[in-house]
Design an enzyme around this catalytic site. Structure first.
Site, PDB file in Angstrom:
ATOM      1  N   ARG A   9       0.845  -1.189   0.000  1.00 49.55           N
ATOM      2  CA  ARG A   9       0.000   0.000   0.000  1.00 49.55           C
ATOM      3  C   ARG A   9       0.886   1.247   0.000  1.00 49.55           C
ATOM      4  O   ARG A   9       1.968   1.255   0.580  1.00 49.55           O
ATOM      5  CB  ARG A   9      -0.912   0.024   1.232  1.00 49.55           C
ATOM      6  CG  ARG A   9      -1.941   1.166   1.154  1.00 49.55           C
ATOM      7  CD  ARG A   9      -2.706   1.367   2.446  1.00 49.55           C
ATOM      8  NE  ARG A   9      -3.578   2.538   2.331  1.00 49.55           N
ATOM      9  CZ  ARG A   9      -4.088   3.187   3.358  1.00 49.55           C
ATOM     10  NH1 ARG A   9      -3.826   2.799   4.606  1.00 49.55           N
ATOM     11  NH2 ARG A   9      -4.863   4.236   3.166  1.00 49.55           N
ATOM     12  N   HIS A  10       0.399   2.287  -0.632  1.00 41.79           N
ATOM     13  CA  HIS A  10       1.145   3.548  -0.731  1.00 41.79           C
ATOM     14  C   HIS A  10       1.333   4.214   0.637  1.00 41.79           C
ATOM     15  O   HIS A  10       0.642   3.901   1.609  1.00 41.79           O
ATOM     16  CB  HIS A  10       0.420   4.517  -1.661  1.00 41.79           C
ATOM     17  CG  HIS A  10      -0.954   4.891  -1.171  1.00 41.79           C
ATOM     18  ND1 HIS A  10      -1.176   5.834  -0.192  1.00 41.79           N
ATOM     19  CD2 HIS A  10      -2.183   4.421  -1.516  1.00 41.79           C
ATOM     20  CE1 HIS A  10      -2.465   5.953   0.046  1.00 41.79           C
ATOM     21  NE2 HIS A  10      -3.101   5.088  -0.754  1.00 41.79           N
ATOM     22  N   ARG A  59       0.397   8.680  -5.669  1.00 42.15           N
ATOM     23  CA  ARG A  59       0.757   8.230  -4.319  1.00 42.15           C
ATOM     24  C   ARG A  59       1.300   6.807  -4.328  1.00 42.15           C
ATOM     25  O   ARG A  59       2.183   6.466  -3.537  1.00 42.15           O
ATOM     26  CB  ARG A  59      -0.441   8.360  -3.374  1.00 42.15           C
ATOM     27  CG  ARG A  59      -1.714   7.607  -3.769  1.00 42.15           C
ATOM     28  CD  ARG A  59      -2.858   8.044  -2.873  1.00 42.15           C
ATOM     29  NE  ARG A  59      -4.111   7.331  -3.088  1.00 42.15           N
ATOM     30  CZ  ARG A  59      -5.040   7.696  -3.973  1.00 42.15           C
ATOM     31  NH1 ARG A  59      -4.842   8.766  -4.746  1.00 42.15           N
ATOM     32  NH2 ARG A  59      -6.174   7.022  -4.078  1.00 42.15           N
ATOM     33  N   GLU A  83      -7.163   2.581  -6.963  1.00 46.67           N
ATOM     34  CA  GLU A  83      -8.072   2.416  -5.835  1.00 46.67           C
ATOM     35  C   GLU A  83      -9.519   2.317  -6.323  1.00 46.67           C
ATOM     36  O   GLU A  83      -9.835   2.677  -7.464  1.00 46.67           O
ATOM     37  CB  GLU A  83      -7.912   3.603  -4.882  1.00 46.67           C
ATOM     38  CG  GLU A  83      -8.788   3.573  -3.633  1.00 46.67           C
ATOM     39  CD  GLU A  83      -8.532   2.357  -2.744  1.00 46.67           C
ATOM     40  OE1 GLU A  83      -8.851   1.231  -3.188  1.00 46.67           O
ATOM     41  OE2 GLU A  83      -8.053   2.544  -1.610  1.00 46.67           O
ATOM     42  N   HIS A 145      -3.365   0.304  -3.469  1.00 48.86           N
ATOM     43  CA  HIS A 145      -4.142   1.070  -2.501  1.00 48.86           C
ATOM     44  C   HIS A 145      -4.861   0.120  -1.547  1.00 48.86           C
ATOM     45  O   HIS A 145      -5.055  -1.065  -1.862  1.00 48.86           O
ATOM     46  CB  HIS A 145      -5.147   1.951  -3.240  1.00 48.86           C
ATOM     47  CG  HIS A 145      -4.512   2.774  -4.328  1.00 48.86           C
ATOM     48  ND1 HIS A 145      -4.134   4.068  -4.143  1.00 48.86           N
ATOM     49  CD2 HIS A 145      -4.174   2.443  -5.608  1.00 48.86           C
ATOM     50  CE1 HIS A 145      -3.591   4.536  -5.267  1.00 48.86           C
ATOM     51  NE2 HIS A 145      -3.600   3.564  -6.169  1.00 48.86           N
TER      52      HIS A 145
END
Length: 210
Positions: A9-10, A59, A83, A145
């Site tokens: 995940r970012h 991101r 996402e 995400h």
């Protein structure tokens, strides 16, 4: 020897800190997120990834790029790793959403947003597609995400939709580790922030016998 996938995940963004629904909105990492991405990169680079692929949202891409620089790898981009789209909720806090759409909030179903099944299908298909390019002992890092990873992993594992919520969320710059076994993909770690360790257990054919 088996293929593995790390779903990363970012790092944190300002909207994460403010508890705003991001969805497809292209929000940058904040200072904390940049530091989180650097820490994750320093750990994951030691696993010697074979390939890195990222969502096209900055991101995630900036998080992946921190790892790419250390690992000496280019970062491929796949829009299917985005996402879950939040429709009318993007940019709003949970309080604003619950006040404006109480019924939809209870079902967590944003007007104009994506259905969870569609997200699960596109993300899991992307992971399968990129993993198929790995050597038999290769490691793929997927930068994506929170909801996208959770739904994609659930679909990849073959869980029925009613059990998808059994997988918890991921913190910023935490990851899940998947391994391709003889009967398909299996989840080795979830919401981790440390390097995976080899596991020997009694329910594994590779377990050390007494």
């Amino acid at each position: 020897m088996s293929r593995r996938v790390v779903c990363l995940r970012h790092g944190q963004t300002l909207w994460n800190a403010e508890h705003r629904f991001q969805g497809h909105s292209d929000i940058s990492l904040d200072e904390t997120g940049i530091a989180q991405a650097a820490r994750a990169a320093s750990l994951l680079a030691s696993l010697r990834p074979s390939m890195i692929v990222s969502s096209d949202l900055r991101r995630a891409f900036d998080t992946a790029s921190a790892l790419g620089r250390l690992a000496g790898l280019d970062v491929a981009v796949d829009k299917d790793l985005r996402e879950r789209g939040g429709g009318e909720w993007e940019g709003l806090t949970r309080q604003e959403i619950s006040a404006g759409w109480p019924l939809e909030y209870a079902a967590w179903d944003a007007p104009g947003g994506e259905h969870v099944f569609d997200v699960a299908e596109r993300v899991s298909s992307s992971i399968r597609r990129w993993a198929a390019e790995l050597d038999p002992d290769g490691l793929l890092v997927v930068a994506s995400h929170g909801a996208a990873i959770r739904l994609g992993v659930a679909r990849l594992l073959g869980l029925p939709e009613e059990l998808w919520s059994a997988l918890g969320g991921l913190g910023n710059c935490s990851w899940s580790v998947l391994e391709e076994g003889r009967r398909g993909w299996r989840l080795l770690e979830h919401n981790a922030g440390t390097l995976p360790e080899p596991i020997q257990s009694d329910d594994s054919p590779e377990a050390t016998q007494p």
